[in-house]
Write a protein that holds these residues in place. Structure first.
Motif, PDB file in Angstrom:
ATOM      1  N   UNK A  22       5.809  38.943  -5.904  1.00 20.31           N
ATOM      2  CA  UNK A  22       4.740  37.954  -5.759  1.00 20.31           C
ATOM      3  C   UNK A  22       4.966  36.745  -6.664  1.00 20.31           C
ATOM      4  N   UNK A  23       5.435  36.980  -7.885  1.00 26.14           N
ATOM      5  CA  UNK A  23       5.558  35.890  -8.856  1.00 26.14           C
ATOM      6  C   UNK A  23       6.973  35.340  -8.984  1.00 26.14           C
ATOM      7  N   UNK A  24       7.939  36.119  -8.501  1.00 22.52           N
ATOM      8  CA  UNK A  24       9.349  35.752  -8.638  1.00 22.52           C
ATOM      9  C   UNK A  24       9.736  35.578 -10.099  1.00 22.52           C
ATOM     10  N   UNK A  25       9.207  36.465 -10.941  1.00 18.83           N
ATOM     11  CA  UNK A  25       9.542  36.539 -12.353  1.00 18.83           C
ATOM     12  C   UNK A  25      10.644  37.579 -12.526  1.00 18.83           C
ATOM     13  N   UNK A  26      11.303  37.546 -13.661  1.00 15.41           N
ATOM     14  CA  UNK A  26      12.297  38.571 -13.952  1.00 15.41           C
ATOM     15  C   UNK A  26      11.588  39.879 -14.302  1.00 15.41           C
ATOM     16  N   UNK A  27      12.280  40.981 -14.109  1.00 20.80           N
ATOM     17  CA  UNK A  27      11.712  42.286 -14.450  1.00 20.80           C
ATOM     18  C   UNK A  27      11.354  42.372 -15.937  1.00 20.80           C
ATOM     19  N   UNK A  28      12.222  41.869 -16.856  1.00 18.79           N
ATOM     20  CA  UNK A  28      11.834  41.918 -18.273  1.00 18.79           C
ATOM     21  C   UNK A  28      10.555  41.124 -18.580  1.00 18.79           C
ATOM     22  N   UNK A  29      10.367  39.996 -17.922  1.00 17.87           N
ATOM     23  CA  UNK A  29       9.152  39.197 -18.150  1.00 17.87           C
ATOM     24  C   UNK A  29       7.921  39.962 -17.679  1.00 17.87           C
TER      25      UNK A  29
END
Length: 168
Positions: free
Chosen positions: A64-71
């Motif tokens: 949904x956010x297209x963030x990295x997994x660590x973030x």
């Protein structure tokens, strides 16, 4: 001294957007602090996805956010440590964790709703316009924030809303 990023035109666009993003986050933090709300504006996107989905996996948040997994993992840890979210194991797939709001998270969400509406309203006002380029519009946006900070704009409207609610 003149703002050097303004003189760079489109070449400075990324730097200006980053600066503006950082400024907006600081200003929203001022609003939360002034209203005695313990919430980090950087956690908003993950918190809001959990609100929207009620129960959600980190994979869904990431998509949904297209963030990295660590973030996402970092945001989940912060929200969990503040006891705003909890998780349970998915009954169909025991490897998956389903994240959801806690009672404290639900209460905070309800407290934040009117403030988020005002923030949305003020940012919309600042970002709507008929500039012919993004840099021209950024000039307008930044000039407006120099005239009156985002936090002052939001807090003035929030104060009006609170007074209005008290009178009803």
């Amino acid at each position: 001294m003149q703002d050097a990023l303004l003189t760079y035109g489109e070449l400075g666009l990324g730097s200006r957007l980053k600066r503006l993003s950082d400024l907006m986050m600081r200003e929203i933090h001022v609003v939360y602090d002034t209203c005695n709300i313990e919430f980090d504006p950087y956690l908003f996107p993950v918190f809001n996805i959990i609100i929207e989905h009620q129960q959600v996996t980190t994979t869904t948040i990431q998509e949904a956010l297209q963030y990295t997994q660590p973030a996402i993992t970092q945001a989940i840890k912060k929200l969990s440590s503040k006891k705003l979210i909890s998780h349970k194991v998915d009954k169909q797939d025991k490897r998956k964790k389903l994240f959801q709001l806690t009672k404290k998270g639900i209460a905070l969400h309800h407290e934040l709703i009117p403030l988020w509406q005002i923030i949305d309203q003020q940012v919309k006002w600042l970002t709507e316009g008929s500039a012919n380029s993004l840099t021209s519009h950024l000039n307008f946006f930044e000039n407006q924030l120099q005239k009156k900070s985002l936090s002052n704009r939001i807090l003035e409207e929030y104060s009006k809303l609170k007074k209005q609610n008290e009178n009803n």
